[in-house]
Write an enzyme that holds these catalytic residues in place. Structure first.
Site, short mmCIF file in Angstrom:
data_model
loop_
_atom_site.label_atom_id
_atom_site.label_comp_id
_atom_site.label_asym_id
_atom_site.label_seq_id
_atom_site.Cartn_x
_atom_site.Cartn_y
_atom_site.Cartn_z
N TRP A 276 31.46 3.78 12.98
CA TRP A 276 31.18 4.09 14.39
C TRP A 276 32.25 3.46 15.27
CZ3 TRP A 276 27.67 7.65 15.68
CH2 TRP A 276 26.58 7.89 14.83
N HIS B 51 40.41 14.44 6.77
CA HIS B 51 38.97 14.47 6.46
C HIS B 51 38.56 15.86 5.97
CE1 HIS B 51 38.62 10.48 7.94
NE2 HIS B 51 38.75 10.78 9.21
N LEU C 174 22.38 17.39 -11.54
CA LEU C 174 23.09 16.23 -10.96
C LEU C 174 22.39 15.72 -9.70
CD1 LEU C 174 25.82 14.52 -10.88
CD2 LEU C 174 26.59 16.22 -9.21
N ASP D 211 38.30 7.09 0.02
CA ASP D 211 39.18 6.48 1.02
C ASP D 211 40.59 7.07 0.97
OD1 ASP D 211 39.75 4.82 3.13
OD2 ASP D 211 40.07 3.03 1.90
C1 IPE Z 1 34.93 2.77 3.63
O1 IPE Z 1 36.22 3.11 4.01
C2 IPE Z 1 33.94 3.74 4.16
C3 IPE Z 1 33.98 5.08 3.62
C4 IPE Z 1 34.76 5.51 2.66
C5 IPE Z 1 33.03 6.01 4.17
P1 IPE Z 1 36.90 2.49 5.31
O2 IPE Z 1 38.26 3.07 5.38
O3 IPE Z 1 36.02 2.69 6.48
O4 IPE Z 1 36.94 0.93 4.97
P2 IPE Z 1 37.89 -0.21 5.52
O5 IPE Z 1 37.77 -0.21 7.01
O6 IPE Z 1 39.28 0.11 5.10
O7 IPE Z 1 37.38 -1.46 4.88
C1 IPE Z 2 38.04 7.75 4.25
O1 IPE Z 2 39.33 7.92 4.73
C2 IPE Z 2 37.04 8.55 4.99
C3 IPE Z 2 36.13 7.76 5.83
C4 IPE Z 2 36.12 6.48 5.97
C5 IPE Z 2 35.15 8.51 6.56
P1 IPE Z 2 39.89 7.03 5.92
O2 IPE Z 2 39.65 7.76 7.19
O3 IPE Z 2 39.35 5.66 5.87
O4 IPE Z 2 41.42 7.06 5.57
P2 IPE Z 2 42.46 5.86 5.71
O5 IPE Z 2 41.88 4.68 5.01
O6 IPE Z 2 42.64 5.62 7.17
O7 IPE Z 2 43.68 6.38 5.04
MG MG Z 3 39.98 3.96 5.00
#
Ligand code: IPE
Ligand code: IPE
Ligand code: MG
Length: 254
Positions: A76, A44, A138, A27
């Site tokens: 999504w 990303h 792994l 995240d």
């Molecule tokens: C969780 O992160 C999903 C992934 C890391 C793929 P999100 O950024 O989507 O979660 P929320 O919305 O902050 O809970």
């Molecule tokens: C995690 O980073 C990646 C995915 C959920 C795919 P985020 O896109 O959620 O990044 P933040 O939380 O907005 O910083």
């Molecule tokens: Mg996030």
């Protein structure tokens, strides 16, 4: 209460040591980009470099299973352009890294719902799993289009189908047999769950499997997460005393 009255400390491990299974909620990509005035998609892309680093490091540290949460069912709900970018990144990752992963003895499994993925992506996923199926290094588990509740419902549906087909008696549905219907049937439960970026929630990740996981919430944003941050989490884990509801050996047997 005297010690004699305490239950046997079966299953209590005094030192956590090296986790067999580490699961990571990757995240903070969007915030990493935002801080630099860049579009989220660049965060990303940068995050993919961290994936490579972390996979390499997990192997070096003797971790058996590494699960990475790459795309949730709830993701999504993001703007269409961002969803497309995340789909494209999985394609890109498989295209550019699969040969190396095959060579490095990594075995890939993708968990999550498959029904709503594009045909070409499904094909690539099956190819990645197929080409690494014989590897015994792994285990890299990619949680893609994954949601813990969705996985539980799909598992429950499969169990119900087995009952309807007469191959499973309702009384034989136990915690152990139910586990076999999950996407993660082959894997041990995660010992350590890491969520980067400082968010303190699990966002529908491995709900069943993490019942007794240890958690670590480093503030580092995913694109900045490096081997030293990973080692810090592992060192933190090594200090944990896992009890699984029992009592520590030192108390049970003074
Ligand atoms: C969780 O992160 C999903 C992934 C890391 C793929 P999100 O950024 O989507 O979660 P929320 O919305 O902050 O809970
Ligand atoms: C995690 O980073 C990646 C995915 C959920 C795919 P985020 O896109 O959620 O990044 P933040 O939380 O907005 O910083
Ligand atoms: Mg996030």
């Amino acid at each position: 209460m005297s010690n004699a009255a305490l239950p046997e400390p079966d299953g209590v491990e005094p030192a956590a040591g090296v986790p067999r299974h580490v699961a990571i909620i990757m995240d903070g990509n969007g915030r990493w980009a935002g801080k630099r005035g860049l579009p989220r998609t660049l965060g990303h892309r940068k995050g993919v470099e961290t994936v490579r680093r972390v996979v390499r490091h997990a192997g070096e540290r003797g971790i058996a299973v590494l699960t990475l949460f790459a795309f949730s069912r709830e993701n999504w709900n993001r703007p269409r352009s961002e969803v497309s970018e995340l789909m494209a990144l999985l394609r890109h990752f498989i295209r550019s890294d699969l040969d190396d992963l095959v060579k490095n003895n990594v075995k890939i499994t993708v968990i999550g719902g498959r029904a709503d993925l594009a045909d070409d992506l499904l094909q690539m996923i099956e190819d990645a799993e197929g080409r690494t199926a014989g590897n015994d290094g792994l285990e890299l588990v990619l949680a893609f289009n994954y949601g813990g509740r969705d996985e539980l419902v799909r598992a429950a549906r499969r169990a119900a189908e087995a009952v309807a087909a007469g191959t499973l008696a309702p009384q034989d549905l136990t915690e152990e047999t139910f586990t076999r219907f999950l996407d993660t049937a082959r894997f041990p439960d995660p010992d350590l769950v890491i969520r980067t970026s400082g968010e303190l929630r699990i966002s529908n990740f491995l709900l069943w499997q993490s019942a007794y996981a240890e958690y670590c919430f480093p503030a580092t944003l995913w694109p900045d997460f490096d081997a030293s941050h990973f080692d810090e989490a592992l060192a933190d884990y090594a200090t944990r005393q896992r009890r699984f509801g029992a009592v520590p050996v030192s108390i049970a047997k003074p």
